[in-house]
Design a protein around this motif. Structure first.
Motif, PDB file in Angstrom:
ATOM      1  N   ALA A   1       9.417   7.688   7.609  1.00  0.00           N
ATOM      2  CA  ALA A   1       9.432   7.023   6.309  1.00  0.00           C
ATOM      3  C   ALA A   1       9.012   5.558   6.453  1.00  0.00           C
ATOM      4  CB  ALA A   1      10.828   7.129   5.687  1.00  0.00           C
ATOM      5  N   GLN A   2       9.449   4.936   7.520  1.00  0.00           N
ATOM      6  CA  GLN A   2       9.077   3.536   7.753  1.00  0.00           C
ATOM      7  C   GLN A   2       7.563   3.423   7.940  1.00  0.00           C
ATOM      8  OE1 GLN A   2      10.821   1.735  11.243  1.00  0.00           O
ATOM      9  NE2 GLN A   2      10.256  -0.318  10.586  1.00  0.00           N
ATOM     10  N   ARG A   3       6.975   4.341   8.697  1.00  0.00           N
ATOM     11  CA  ARG A   3       5.520   4.308   8.890  1.00  0.00           C
ATOM     12  C   ARG A   3       4.789   4.525   7.557  1.00  0.00           C
ATOM     13  NH1 ARG A   3       7.124   6.947  13.604  1.00  0.00           N
ATOM     14  NH2 ARG A   3       6.710   9.014  12.748  1.00  0.00           N
ATOM     15  N   LEU A   4       5.317   5.435   6.749  1.00  0.00           N
ATOM     16  CA  LEU A   4       4.712   5.673   5.437  1.00  0.00           C
ATOM     17  C   LEU A   4       4.781   4.423   4.560  1.00  0.00           C
ATOM     18  CD1 LEU A   4       6.062   9.264   4.656  1.00  0.00           C
ATOM     19  CD2 LEU A   4       3.689   8.627   5.132  1.00  0.00           C
ATOM     20  N   LEU A   5       5.927   3.754   4.584  1.00  0.00           N
ATOM     21  CA  LEU A   5       6.094   2.526   3.805  1.00  0.00           C
ATOM     22  C   LEU A   5       5.121   1.440   4.271  1.00  0.00           C
ATOM     23  CD1 LEU A   5       9.879   1.792   3.187  1.00  0.00           C
ATOM     24  CD2 LEU A   5       8.033   1.615   1.555  1.00  0.00           C
ATOM     25  N   GLU A   6       5.006   1.270   5.580  1.00  0.00           N
ATOM     26  CA  GLU A   6       4.106   0.259   6.114  1.00  0.00           C
ATOM     27  C   GLU A   6       2.661   0.564   5.740  1.00  0.00           C
ATOM     28  OE1 GLU A   6       5.096   0.354  10.274  1.00  0.00           O
ATOM     29  OE2 GLU A   6       6.866  -0.914   9.996  1.00  0.00           O
ATOM     30  N   ARG A   7       2.281   1.840   5.798  1.00  0.00           N
ATOM     31  CA  ARG A   7       0.928   2.238   5.431  1.00  0.00           C
ATOM     32  C   ARG A   7       0.667   1.935   3.953  1.00  0.00           C
ATOM     33  NH1 ARG A   7       0.177   8.208   6.011  1.00  0.00           N
ATOM     34  NH2 ARG A   7       0.982   7.754   8.074  1.00  0.00           N
ATOM     35  N   GLU A   8       1.640   2.235   3.104  1.00  0.00           N
ATOM     36  CA  GLU A   8       1.483   1.979   1.673  1.00  0.00           C
ATOM     37  C   GLU A   8       1.407   0.483   1.391  1.00  0.00           C
ATOM     38  OE1 GLU A   8       1.049   2.690  -2.427  1.00  0.00           O
ATOM     39  OE2 GLU A   8       0.679   3.913  -0.653  1.00  0.00           O
ATOM     40  N   MET A   9       2.191  -0.313   2.105  1.00  0.00           N
ATOM     41  CA  MET A   9       2.158  -1.764   1.913  1.00  0.00           C
ATOM     42  C   MET A   9       0.795  -2.324   2.317  1.00  0.00           C
ATOM     43  SD  MET A   9       6.047  -2.715   3.078  1.00  0.00           S
ATOM     44  CE  MET A   9       5.838  -4.476   2.957  1.00  0.00           C
ATOM     45  N   LYS A  10       0.219  -1.840   3.426  1.00  0.00           N
ATOM     46  CA  LYS A  10      -1.110  -2.296   3.844  1.00  0.00           C
ATOM     47  C   LYS A  10      -2.163  -1.899   2.816  1.00  0.00           C
ATOM     48  CE  LYS A  10      -0.435  -2.278   8.846  1.00  0.00           C
ATOM     49  NZ  LYS A  10      -0.818  -1.642  10.123  1.00  0.00           N
ATOM     50  N   ARG A  11      -2.065  -0.673   2.297  1.00  0.00           N
ATOM     51  CA  ARG A  11      -3.029  -0.196   1.316  1.00  0.00           C
ATOM     52  C   ARG A  11      -2.993  -1.080   0.066  1.00  0.00           C
ATOM     53  NH1 ARG A  11      -3.499   2.306  -3.225  1.00  0.00           N
ATOM     54  NH2 ARG A  11      -1.292   2.689  -3.534  1.00  0.00           N
ATOM     55  N   ARG A  12      -1.800  -1.374  -0.401  1.00  0.00           N
ATOM     56  CA  ARG A  12      -1.665  -2.197  -1.610  1.00  0.00           C
ATOM     57  C   ARG A  12      -2.134  -3.631  -1.371  1.00  0.00           C
ATOM     58  NH1 ARG A  12       3.555  -0.262  -5.101  1.00  0.00           N
ATOM     59  NH2 ARG A  12       3.142   1.964  -4.946  1.00  0.00           N
ATOM     60  N   SER A  13      -1.892  -4.135  -0.173  1.00  0.00           N
ATOM     61  CA  SER A  13      -2.342  -5.482   0.162  1.00  0.00           C
ATOM     62  C   SER A  13      -3.867  -5.546   0.142  1.00  0.00           C
ATOM     63  CB  SER A  13      -1.805  -5.879   1.538  1.00  0.00           C
ATOM     64  OG  SER A  13      -2.292  -7.135   1.915  1.00  0.00           O
TER      65      SER A  13
END
Length: 114
Positions: free
Chosen positions: A23-35
């Motif tokens: 879940a942490q990896r998914l969150l980090e991936r989503e944060m990078k995508r949004r950035s």
């Protein structure tokens, strides 16, 4: 807290450690995508404003004022140990132990000035 966050928190409590890591990896991936998305949107908006005034982004960047001021190069030492010339101090930052000891033994800091 929003309802979505409350649901997210409840879901997190049900996960085992491996699932939490995933879940942490998914969150980090989503944060990078949004950035990246936000950066791209900002670039597009800046291009539109530049075009409105008949300029390119390159024109704006080249015309931007450059930072000025003194460079933060190496500062020459202002104090030197009388018996050990390898011990020097610029007078900035934390006072070195050898200077503190010199003062505690009755010496004057000005006696160490170069």
């Amino acid at each position: 807290m929003s309802e979505a966050l409350e649901q997210f928190e409840e879901a997190l409590q049900q996960l085992n450690p491996d699932e939490l890591n995933q879940a942490q990896r998914l969150l980090e991936r989503e944060m990078k995508r949004r950035s990246k998305e936000a950066r791209k949107q900002a670039q597009n908006e800046m291009k539109q404003v530049a075009e409105k005034y008949g300029l390119s982004l390159q024109d704006i960047v080249e015309a931007a004022p450059q930072k000025s001021g003194k460079s933060k190069g190496k500062v020459p030492p202002k104090f030197r140990h009388p018996d050990d010339p390898t011990k020097e101090w610029t007078g900035r930052g934390r006072t070195p132990r050898w200077v503190q000891e010199w003062i505690e033994q009755g010496g004057n800091k000005e006696d160490l000035r170069i």
